[in-house]
Design a protein around this motif. Structure first.
Motif, short mmCIF file in Angstrom:
data_model
loop_
_atom_site.label_atom_id
_atom_site.label_comp_id
_atom_site.label_asym_id
_atom_site.label_seq_id
_atom_site.Cartn_x
_atom_site.Cartn_y
_atom_site.Cartn_z
N ALA A 16 5.91 39.83 60.95
CA ALA A 16 6.13 41.28 60.87
C ALA A 16 7.61 41.63 60.85
O ALA A 16 8.03 42.52 60.10
CB ALA A 16 5.43 41.96 62.05
N GLU A 17 8.42 40.93 61.66
CA GLU A 17 9.84 41.23 61.70
C GLU A 17 10.52 40.87 60.39
O GLU A 17 11.36 41.63 59.88
CB GLU A 17 10.49 40.47 62.86
N ASP A 18 10.18 39.69 59.82
CA ASP A 18 10.75 39.30 58.53
C ASP A 18 10.33 40.28 57.43
O ASP A 18 11.14 40.64 56.56
CB ASP A 18 10.31 37.89 58.16
N GLU A 19 9.08 40.70 57.45
CA GLU A 19 8.61 41.65 56.43
C GLU A 19 9.36 42.98 56.54
O GLU A 19 9.72 43.58 55.53
CB GLU A 19 7.11 41.88 56.58
N ARG B 243 2.40 37.27 52.14
CA ARG B 243 2.42 36.79 53.52
C ARG B 243 2.09 35.31 53.65
O ARG B 243 1.96 34.81 54.76
CB ARG B 243 1.46 37.65 54.36
N ASP B 244 1.96 34.61 52.53
CA ASP B 244 1.87 33.15 52.59
C ASP B 244 3.21 32.51 52.26
O ASP B 244 3.29 31.32 52.00
CB ASP B 244 0.77 32.63 51.66
N LYS B 245 4.27 33.31 52.25
CA LYS B 245 5.63 32.82 52.05
C LYS B 245 6.38 32.84 53.37
O LYS B 245 5.96 33.45 54.34
CB LYS B 245 6.37 33.68 51.03
N ALA B 246 7.51 32.17 53.36
CA ALA B 246 8.46 32.24 54.47
C ALA B 246 9.76 32.81 53.93
O ALA B 246 10.06 32.70 52.74
CB ALA B 246 8.69 30.87 55.09
N ALA C 25 -2.41 48.76 54.22
CA ALA C 25 -1.79 50.04 54.57
C ALA C 25 -0.29 50.02 54.34
O ALA C 25 0.32 51.08 54.11
CB ALA C 25 -2.10 50.37 56.03
N ALA C 26 0.34 48.84 54.40
CA ALA C 26 1.79 48.76 54.23
C ALA C 26 2.21 48.92 52.77
O ALA C 26 3.40 49.09 52.50
CB ALA C 26 2.31 47.43 54.77
N ALA D 67 -1.02 34.35 59.48
CA ALA D 67 -0.40 35.49 58.84
C ALA D 67 -1.14 36.75 59.23
O ALA D 67 -2.29 36.71 59.63
CB ALA D 67 -0.44 35.32 57.32
N PRO D 68 -0.50 37.89 59.13
CA PRO D 68 -1.18 39.14 59.42
C PRO D 68 -2.40 39.31 58.52
O PRO D 68 -2.45 38.78 57.41
CB PRO D 68 -0.11 40.21 59.13
#
Length: 605
Positions: free
Chosen positions: A251-254, A277-280, A431-432, A593-594
């Motif tokens: 969440a923080e990286d996103e 969200r399957d990336k870094a 939602a994001a 992942a979220p």
């Protein structure tokens, strides 16, 4: 008194400042490279010894009695497999590989030195040569120690143990059954057959001849040795495999990536796909830029351009490459623009043009003119059939209606495998992602028949993410929806739209021209042949009808020899290849992942 004259005293450097570190970086690199070439040479010699009877007998003679051979020279496929695999992982600078070689070669060299103190061994010149070669290999290991800093996966020992136990059981059972069927000596016990199989797994030489109760044909010996070598290779792979990359986008990286996209999202049409969200994500030291990547089959696969301020791109790229070296990952970038490709090239990566991205400027698009006659006719035909298109931001769609669209998108998906990585978001209805745009196409009876979803490209652009339609409905729905978006883009403040990616577009375009060379025509013919199974030429034709601006996209890689591996990793990431799953007890746990709602894209690119 005469005035004193000042005598200049030369500056003195401390011992730490004046002393140059030894061994130096150049010597360390050469020593590390020498260990790799030694292992490659030994792998070749062992294979030749297995295939050549005179050479094999010579090696066996020097492995018995008063002779000994250099490190890993045993004339067996197991030794050949070990040397070849160690050469591969040593080339990737794996710390575990360096330690394994030192633990094997170091005591062996000490044993050789001890043996040479005895007269019966030191009278043979070849023994001195074997000890010298082994000693040089150990010395090269010690000199190049600091070059081997790539770490492995913590679960490797557990997997290697499971693979070794299972592989030994299977190959041993098959070998014992083969020995039982081909043994020419009667009344051999099961213990003798198992012992013969195990010894033949080590060497095809006279090692197993001490089992007098068994005598099998030559092809049986070689088959058993191959089975054991294959098992050994699997164990080695399990021991030295690279970490897969367990850190997914948190969440923080996103949040940080979204802040960078708010400031610099206009630069790259693929920027929003960095939020998969399957990336870094790995950021530059200043935090002003980031590279997002996913590790697939030992390949650190980035996509698109770095996110953020271009002046901070080098810092993010350096951090990403350092992370790849630390884990022995192969670095690669899919779909980089020419600007980003130039910066990646300054960091040692080479470029290969993959194709072109179709970008339509809304102000320049029109259905008028002879060149647009086919598109105009298709659009009018679908509109007369009663189809309509509704264009909305995701945030303007109610939760119940979005859930229905997600359900239909899943039902319309072509196949069970999700496709898309470099140009797909991998989710729908989150939602994001409220600024994404949904196009919903309904027929004359007001039944949903198709949908398109676009992600934001800065403030005034869109990039195609997902294409789904009911296969039983009217043909041409996708073209109808794209045209409707381009004609009505002003309703949502859009000025440019990125459509599908066309691989090798220039080959199809230039190869069809008058005067095209034979190589270009041959390459076009090959691509046309493969277009029967993959949408290569059809995607180019489908994009070209909108008269877009073509923006080239590149594949970046460190070494040409890595391209096949990168190709396989890309195919896996995009969903075109699905390897069989490992048993559950061997799988590595990932950071969750979220939660993601809906499905990814399978229609773009």
């Amino acid at each position: 008194m005469p005035a004193q004259q000042s005598v200049p005293i030369p500056p003195q450097r401390g011992p730490r400042e004046s002393a140059r570190p030894w061994p130096g970086p150049c010597l360390r690199r050469r020593a590390a490279t020498a260990t790799v070439w030694y292992l490659r040479l030994l792998a070749v010699l062992n294979i030749v010894a297995v295939l050549s009877l005179p050479f094999r007998e010579e090696v066996h003679e020097h492995n018995a009695g008063e002779f000994f051979t250099p490190y890993l020279a045993t004339a067996g496929l197991v030794s050949a497999a070990l040397a070849l695999f160690l050469a591969v992982v040593m080339r990737r600078r794996k710390r575990a590989a360096w330690l394994s070689n030192l633990l094997l070669a170091g005591p062996l060299f000490a044993l050789y030195v001890l043996a040479l103190t005895q007269e019966r061994y030191r009278d043979h010149v070849f023994n001195w040569l074997s000890a010298a070669l082994t000693g040089l290999f150990v010395a090269a290991l010690l000199i190049g120690r600091r070059e081997f800093n790539a770490i492995g996966d913590r679960s490797n020992p557990r997997l290697a143990l499971a693979v070794g136990a299972g592989g030994l059981l299977v190959s041993g059972a098959l070998g014992t059954l083969l020995v039982d069927a081909t043994n020419t000596v009667p009344d051999a016990s099961l213990t003798d057959k198992i012992a013969y199989t195990m010894l033949r797994g080590v060497s095809v030489g006279p090692l197993a001849d001490r089992v007098a109760a068994v005598h099998a044909p030559r092809w049986t010996d070689v088959t058993i040795n191959v089975l054991m070598a294959a098992t050994f290779v699997l164990v080695l792979y399990a021991c030295f495999r690279s970490p897969r990359g367990l850190a997914l986008l948190g969440a923080e990286d996103e949040k940080r990536l979204r802040e960078l996209l708010d400031r610099h999202g206009d630069r790259d049409s693929l920027g929003y796909f960095a939020l998969r969200r399957d990336k870094a994500a790995i950021f530059s030291p200043t935090g002003k830029a980031a590279v997002t990547y996913r590790v697939v089959n030992g390949v650190s696969l980035a996509s698109g351009d770095p996110i953020g301020d271009p002046e901070a791109w080098p810092g993010a790229i350096d951090a990403w490459l350092a992370e790849a070296r630390r884990h022995a990952w192969t670095p690669a970038v899919m779909g980089a623009s020419e600007e980003a490709g130039t910066i990646y090239a300054r960091h040692g990566l080479d470029a290969l043009e993959l194709g072109d991205e179709a970008i339509v400027e809304v102000a320049d698009f029109s259905l008028e003119g002879r060149a647009m006659r086919v598109v105009r006719q298709a659009h009018n035909r679908v509109r007369r059939a009663g189809y309509t298109v509704r264009i909305r931001r995701h945030e303007d769609i109610s939760d119940d209606e979005m859930a229905m669209l997600v359900e239909r998108a899943d039902a319309w998906r072509d196949g069970a495998t999700e496709r898309g990585f470099s140009m797909a978001l991998g989710r729908l209805g989150d939602a994001a992602d409220g600024r994404c745009v949904m196009l919903e196409c309904r027929d004359a009876d007001d039944v949903p028949r198709a949908l398109l979803s676009f992600v934001p490209w800065g403030e005034q652009g869109l990039s195609l993410d997902l294409m789904r339609r009911d296969r039983s409905c009217e043909n041409g729905l996708m073209e109808f929806m794209v045209v409707e978006l381009l004609l009505r883009a002003g309703e949502i403040g859009v000025r440019r739209v990125s459509l599908n990616f066309a691989m090798f577009r220039s080959v199809f375009e230039r190869g069809a021209r008058l005067g095209a060379g034979p190589v270009l025509r041959l390459w076009r013919s090959v691509l046309t042949f493969f277009s029967r199974w993959w949408q290569i030429e059809s995607l180019y034709r489908a994009n070209a009808k909108y008269r877009p601006v073509w923006e080239p996209r590149f594949l970046l890689f460190a070494k040409s020899s890595d391209i096949p591996r990168i190709g396989l990793a890309s195919a896996r990431a995009e969903g075109f290849l699905t390897p069989p799953a490992l048993p559950s007890f061997t799988r590595r746990k990932e950071s969750p992942a979220p939660a993601q709602a809906g499905a990814g894209a399978d229609g773009r690119g």
